[in-house]
Design a protein around this motif. Structure first.
Motif, PDB file in Angstrom:
ATOM      1  N   UNK A  82      -9.428  32.419  48.579  1.00  0.00           N
ATOM      2  CA  UNK A  82     -10.526  32.141  49.519  1.00  0.00           C
ATOM      3  C   UNK A  82     -10.558  33.097  50.702  1.00  0.00           C
ATOM      4  N   UNK A  83      -9.391  33.590  51.141  1.00  0.00           N
ATOM      5  CA  UNK A  83      -9.359  34.432  52.335  1.00  0.00           C
ATOM      6  C   UNK A  83     -10.023  35.787  52.103  1.00  0.00           C
ATOM      7  N   UNK A  84     -10.097  36.243  50.866  1.00  0.00           N
ATOM      8  CA  UNK A  84     -10.819  37.486  50.590  1.00  0.00           C
ATOM      9  C   UNK A  84     -12.271  37.355  51.036  1.00  0.00           C
ATOM     10  N   UNK A  85     -12.874  36.191  50.768  1.00  0.00           N
ATOM     11  CA  UNK A  85     -14.254  35.944  51.193  1.00  0.00           C
ATOM     12  C   UNK A  85     -14.328  35.631  52.686  1.00  0.00           C
ATOM     13  N   UNK A  86     -13.378  34.852  53.186  1.00  0.00           N
ATOM     14  CA  UNK A  86     -13.392  34.464  54.594  1.00  0.00           C
ATOM     15  C   UNK A  86     -13.225  35.684  55.500  1.00  0.00           C
ATOM     16  N   UNK A  87     -12.320  36.585  55.140  1.00  0.00           N
ATOM     17  CA  UNK A  87     -12.102  37.782  55.952  1.00  0.00           C
ATOM     18  C   UNK A  87     -13.337  38.674  55.941  1.00  0.00           C
ATOM     19  N   UNK A  88     -14.019  38.760  54.777  1.00  0.00           N
ATOM     20  CA  UNK A  88     -15.256  39.532  54.716  1.00  0.00           C
ATOM     21  C   UNK A  88     -16.307  38.927  55.654  1.00  0.00           C
ATOM     22  N   UNK A  89     -16.386  37.605  55.683  1.00  0.00           N
ATOM     23  CA  UNK A  89     -17.304  36.934  56.597  1.00  0.00           C
ATOM     24  C   UNK A  89     -16.906  37.191  58.048  1.00  0.00           C
ATOM     25  N   UNK A  90     -15.610  37.177  58.323  1.00  0.00           N
ATOM     26  CA  UNK A  90     -15.131  37.446  59.680  1.00  0.00           C
ATOM     27  C   UNK A  90     -15.523  38.843  60.141  1.00  0.00           C
ATOM     28  N   UNK A  91     -15.463  39.809  59.230  1.00  0.00           N
ATOM     29  CA  UNK A  91     -15.866  41.172  59.569  1.00  0.00           C
ATOM     30  C   UNK A  91     -17.353  41.219  59.891  1.00  0.00           C
ATOM     31  N   UNK A  92     -18.157  40.491  59.125  1.00  0.00           N
ATOM     32  CA  UNK A  92     -19.595  40.447  59.382  1.00  0.00           C
ATOM     33  C   UNK A  92     -19.885  39.845  60.759  1.00  0.00           C
ATOM     34  N   UNK A 161     -12.228  22.932  44.285  1.00  0.00           N
ATOM     35  CA  UNK A 161     -13.668  23.014  44.557  1.00  0.00           C
ATOM     36  C   UNK A 161     -13.930  23.655  45.920  1.00  0.00           C
ATOM     37  N   UNK A 162     -13.123  23.285  46.905  1.00  0.00           N
ATOM     38  CA  UNK A 162     -13.272  23.874  48.238  1.00  0.00           C
ATOM     39  C   UNK A 162     -13.044  25.378  48.196  1.00  0.00           C
ATOM     40  N   UNK A 163     -12.035  25.804  47.435  1.00  0.00           N
ATOM     41  CA  UNK A 163     -11.757  27.236  47.304  1.00  0.00           C
ATOM     42  C   UNK A 163     -12.932  27.944  46.644  1.00  0.00           C
ATOM     43  N   UNK A 164     -13.469  27.332  45.594  1.00  0.00           N
ATOM     44  CA  UNK A 164     -14.614  27.927  44.892  1.00  0.00           C
ATOM     45  C   UNK A 164     -15.811  28.072  45.825  1.00  0.00           C
ATOM     46  N   UNK A 165     -16.160  26.987  46.525  1.00  0.00           N
ATOM     47  CA  UNK A 165     -17.318  27.022  47.423  1.00  0.00           C
ATOM     48  C   UNK A 165     -17.085  27.995  48.577  1.00  0.00           C
ATOM     49  N   UNK A 166     -15.833  28.079  49.040  1.00  0.00           N
ATOM     50  CA  UNK A 166     -15.512  29.016  50.119  1.00  0.00           C
ATOM     51  C   UNK A 166     -15.704  30.453  49.662  1.00  0.00           C
ATOM     52  N   UNK A 167     -15.272  30.757  48.440  1.00  0.00           N
ATOM     53  CA  UNK A 167     -15.437  32.111  47.909  1.00  0.00           C
ATOM     54  C   UNK A 167     -16.916  32.481  47.801  1.00  0.00           C
ATOM     55  N   UNK A 168     -17.710  31.559  47.287  1.00  0.00           N
ATOM     56  CA  UNK A 168     -19.144  31.846  47.112  1.00  0.00           C
ATOM     57  C   UNK A 168     -19.860  31.895  48.458  1.00  0.00           C
TER      58      UNK A 168
END
Length: 279
Positions: A82-92, A161-168
């Motif tokens: 999930x952090x791969x997606x979260x960190x990308x969002x943080x950069x945005x 499910x939380x990890x999946x939704x977080x990634x998307x």
């Protein structure tokens, strides 16, 4: 299919670990780079963890769900997936803040970036700890899992499910925010002529990073979000050929994402490329 998946894990894990580990070393070795790219370092560390997890995954010993959950690769995956997606969002979010309050941002960029990083990581750490706790409390000590201890089956469904939704959601919102960043940045270009030279130079450097992250967001959407959605829609197909193809496609594409992201950053930022060459 199983042989192909594990072969991909080995190849992708090795390449991701080497390239992103090299990037982390290159950025940390110089204080100037640590300050300038502080918001990127967590992304590369996360991608390095992805490589380690991919190399460590797999075993043949039957275990309980709690034992599977505590396997090294699953502990790494529950963080890095999930952090791969979260960190990308943080950069945005960081790029948007740099455009909405540019002068204030470039006076204290490191403080602002580290504050954001701490908040994002703290939020996910809370979710992960709660999920682990519920898994331990609700799991039967007698029930055994499949020998390979797959990541998805070692946790309660609510956490997976939380990890999946977080990634998307994380990756999708990162792209949406960058559309906003793109239009805001165009307005700032027109206003830069009235700034002092020092402020103008700072904004130009920030704009280069913003453009790099825009390209990275587009790549993330194509290589990370799309295959995840395809896997959700078709991954449970009764047609074995389709399900096998989707599994391999999703794994290959999401594994390419950190490599493409690293390539974008290195190719567009000469100071990072120079530090890598020195390492």
């Amino acid at each position: 299919t199983m042989i192909a998946q594990f072969s991909l894990y080995i190849v992708e894990g090795t390449i991701i670990l080497l390239i992103n580990g090299l990037l982390v070393a290159a950025l940390l070795r110089k204080s100037k780079l640590r300050q300038k790219y502080a918001i990127l370092i967590p992304r590369f560390i996360t991608d390095t963890i992805v490589g380690v997890a991919a190399l460590a995954a797999g075993d043949s010993t039957p275990r309980t769900r709690v034992q599977c959950m505590l396997m090294p690769w699953n502990l790494l995956f529950v963080w890095s997936d999930p952090m791969s997606a979260v960190v990308q969002l943080a950069i945005s979010v960081d790029r948007l803040i740099s455009l909405l309050a540019p002068i204030h941002y470039y006076k204290r960029p490191l403080t602002i970036q580290m504050t954001q990083t701490s908040l994002w990581h703290g939020a996910w750490a809370t979710v992960a700890v709660v999920g682990w706790t519920i898994t331990i409390v609700t799991s039967s000590p007698e029930a055994t899992m499949v020998p390979l201890c797959w990541f998805g089956s070692s946790l309660i469904h609510e956490l997976t499910d939380t990890i999946l939704y977080t990634r998307i959601a994380g990756s999708t919102f990162a792209v949406v925010l960058y559309v906003i960043v793109f239009f805001v940045s165009r307005r700032h270009i027109k206003r830069m002529s009235g700034l002092l030279s020092t402020d103008e130079r700072a904004l130009k450097k920030g704009r280069q990073l913003t453009q790099s992250m825009l390209i990275s967001c587009i790549a993330t959407f194509l290589l990370y979000v799309v295959p995840i959605v395809v896997e959700v829609v078709l991954g449970n197909s009764t047609n074995e050929v389709i399900s096998d193809f989707v599994a391999i496609y999703s794994q290959l594409s999401t594994g390419l994402n950190p490599l493409v992201h690293a390539g974008i950053v290195v190719s567009r930022h000469a100071d990072i490329a120079e530090s890598i060459a020195q390492v």
